[in-house]
Write an enzyme that holds these catalytic residues in place. Sequence first.
Site, PDB file in Angstrom:
ATOM      1  N   ASP A   1      71.755 136.635  33.663  1.00  0.00           N
ATOM      2  CA  ASP A   1      71.194 135.448  34.301  1.00  0.00           C
ATOM      3  C   ASP A   1      72.310 134.482  34.674  1.00  0.00           C
ATOM      4  OD1 ASP A   1      69.409 133.501  35.131  1.00  0.00           O
ATOM      5  OD2 ASP A   1      69.066 132.729  33.115  1.00  0.00           O
TER       6      ASP A   1
ATOM      7  N   ASP B   1      69.869 130.506  41.505  1.00  0.00           N
ATOM      8  CA  ASP B   1      69.257 130.974  40.263  1.00  0.00           C
ATOM      9  C   ASP B   1      68.811 132.427  40.359  1.00  0.00           C
ATOM     10  OD1 ASP B   1      68.079 131.072  37.774  1.00  0.00           O
ATOM     11  OD2 ASP B   1      66.261 130.032  38.406  1.00  0.00           O
TER      12      ASP B   1
END
Length: 434
Positions: free
Chosen positions: A312, A104
Site C-alpha cells: 500500500d 492512493d
Amino acid sequence: MEIKIRYLITLFLFSFPIASVSLVNNGFRAELSHVDSKSNLTQTELLYRAATRTKHRLSRIKRMQLFSSTNITSNMHSEVPTLGEYYMDLAIGTPPLLYSAIADTGSDLIWTQCTPCKKCVSQPTPIYNPSKSSTVSSIPCNSTVYIDLCSVDNPPPSCFCSYNYTYGTGWTSGTLDKETFTFGTSKSVSVPNITFGCSTSTSDDFNGSAGLVGLGRGELSLTSQLNTSMFSYCLTSFFDTNSTSPLLLGPLAKFSGTTVKSTQFVKNPSMVPTNTYYYLSLQGISLGTNNLAIQPAAFALQSDGTGGFIIDSGTTFTLLVNEAYIAVKSAIESIVTLPVADGSTVGFDLCYFVGSSSSPRSMPNLIFHFDSADMVLPEDNYMVFVNQDLWCLTIFSSDISLSIFGNFQQQNFHILYDVDKEVLSFTPANCATI
Ligand SMILES: *[C@@H]1O[C@H](CO)[C@@H](O)[C@H](O)[C@H]1NC(C)=O
Ligand SMILES: *[C@@H]1O[C@H](CO)[C@@H](O)[C@H](O)[C@H]1NC(C)=O
Ligand SMILES: *[C@@H]1O[C@H](CO)[C@@H](O)[C@H](O)[C@H]1NC(C)=O
Ligand SMILES: *[C@@H]1O[C@H](CO)[C@@H](O)[C@H](O)[C@H]1NC(C)=O
Ligand SMILES: *[C@@H]1O[C@H](CO)[C@@H](O)[C@H](O)[C@H]1NC(C)=O
Ligand SMILES: *[C@@H]1O[C@H](CO)[C@@H](O)[C@H](O)[C@H]1NC(C)=O
Ligand SMILES: *[C@@H]1O[C@H](CO)[C@@H](O)[C@H](O)[C@H]1NC(C)=O
Ligand SMILES: *[C@@H]1O[C@H](CO)[C@@H](O)[C@H](O)[C@H]1NC(C)=O
C-alpha cells in the site's frame, strides 16, 4: 442472491471498456511529493506524525474488516481506508485547473472538490468549478456501468448519477461526472472523459487536500480508466524532503535488470466485483540468517476475504499480524543489547536508548520472503533514529488479521505494478535519479 446477480452483471460489463481512451502510447511521468515535505518539521516530528497516520489508517481498516467479515458486500469495495502519504499534481477541465491530490493504491475513485460546495474542506488551490469548464459532462442514472456507485431504482429521465464513497470513517459525496484530465510533469498528456467524483460534500478527514487519485484495482481507478497495463513508483528516502518521487504510468513504468525480482498478486476471493487492494503472497520473514518462526497461515487470505498481506502506498509503517510482529520484535531483542526505552512518547513501540557513549550495532537485513522474490530491507528501511537518544523499530503490530507493507519500507525501491500480468516487480534504486 442480489449480490450474485450484481456480480454477473459486472463481469459481463467488464468485457467493454468503460471509457474509450486513445491515450498514452508512451505513458507519462508525475511527481509524488510527501504530505509533510513543505512543512519544515524536525525528524522527530515527521516520525511522530507518520506513526499517528499509520495508526489512523489501521483504525479505518478495522472498520472496513468489520464490514467484510459480516458479509455486507453492498459497496464493500468502497469501504477502504483513507488518507495518504503522497500527493500528485494533475489538472482538471478546459482550461486546465492545477491541483494536487492524494495518490492512493488502497482505493479506486478519482475525486476532487467542486463548487458550489455543500460542505467543502480547506484546500490549497482554488476549488474546481464545473460551470467554467467546456469539457465536463454528467452521467445519467440509468448508465449501466456504475451500478454500485449510482444505484437508483427506476430513475426518472433527467436523473444524474450521485455518489457517496466511504473510506471507513471518511467519505466524499457529490455527482459522478466526466472530465478531461491533464497529467504529467514535463510532457503533459490530456485525456478526455475520465469518470470522477465531483465532491460537493467532503468529510473533515480530508481537510487540507483537494482530492484523491485512486490507483487500486477497481474499474474506476486511474490505471483502469487509462487502460494502462502497468505503473511504477520509486519513493525517495523518507527524510529527503528536497526531492520528489517519480510515479510512472504506461510503458515508461517498465524497468529491467539482474536485481529485479517479481512475485504474483493474489486475488481476494470475496471481493465483489473486483479487488481494490494489491494482495501478495508472503511466506516468511528473516532477520539476517535467522528465519523467524511464523506460521505461513499468518499472512494467508481467508475464504471470507479477511487476512492476507497487501502492499500500500498510503500506509507509512508496515503493520504485521501480531504473531509476526512478535517474532520480528523478539529477533531484534535477541541481538540488540542496548537498554530498552519507552517509545510511546514518540509514537513507537520498540525503542532503544542510545546514550552518547554507545552506538547501536549495525543490523542485518530484514528479508521479506514473497513467493519467488525476496525483498531485502537494509537497516535504514526498518530502524530509525527518532532523536539523538532513541533508536526505534518502524514496524507495528496490526491487531487485525490483515498485514500491510508500508511506504517507509518501500523507500529506495523502484516498484512496478503490472496489472495485466498480475505481477509486482521491484529493484533497489536511487529514486532521485530516475
Ligand atoms: C486496452 O488495452 C488492451 C490491451 O493492452 C487493448 O487491447 C485495448 O484495445 C485497449 N482499450 C482501449 C480502450 O484503449
Ligand atoms: C525551519 O525550522 C528551523 C528550525 O526550527 C528554523 O530555524 C527555520 O527558520 C524554519 N524555516 C522556515 C522556512 O520556516
Ligand atoms: C460469508 O459468505 C460466505 C459465502 O457466501 C460464507 O461461506 C461465509 O460463511 C460468510 N461469512 C460470514 C462471517 O458470515
Ligand atoms: C437512459 O435514459 C435516456 C432517457 O431518459 C434514454 O434515452 C437512454 O436510452 C437510457 N439509457 C439506458 C442505457 O437505458
Ligand atoms: C456519506 O456516507 C457516510 C457514511 O455512511 C455518512 O456519514 C455521510 O453523512 C454521507 N454523506 C452524505 C453527504 O450523505
Ligand atoms: C466525451 O464525452 C462526450 C459526452 O458524452 C462526448 O460527446 C465526446 O465525444 C466524448 N469524447 C471522446 C473523445 O470520447
Ligand atoms: C482545516 O484546515 C485549516 C487550515 O489548513 C484549519 O484552519 C481548519 O481549522 C481545519 N478544519 C478542520 C475542521 O479541521
Ligand atoms: C535541498 O535543496 C537545496 C536547494 O536546491 C540545497 O541547498 C540543500 O542543500 C538541499 N538539502 C538537502 C538535505 O539535500
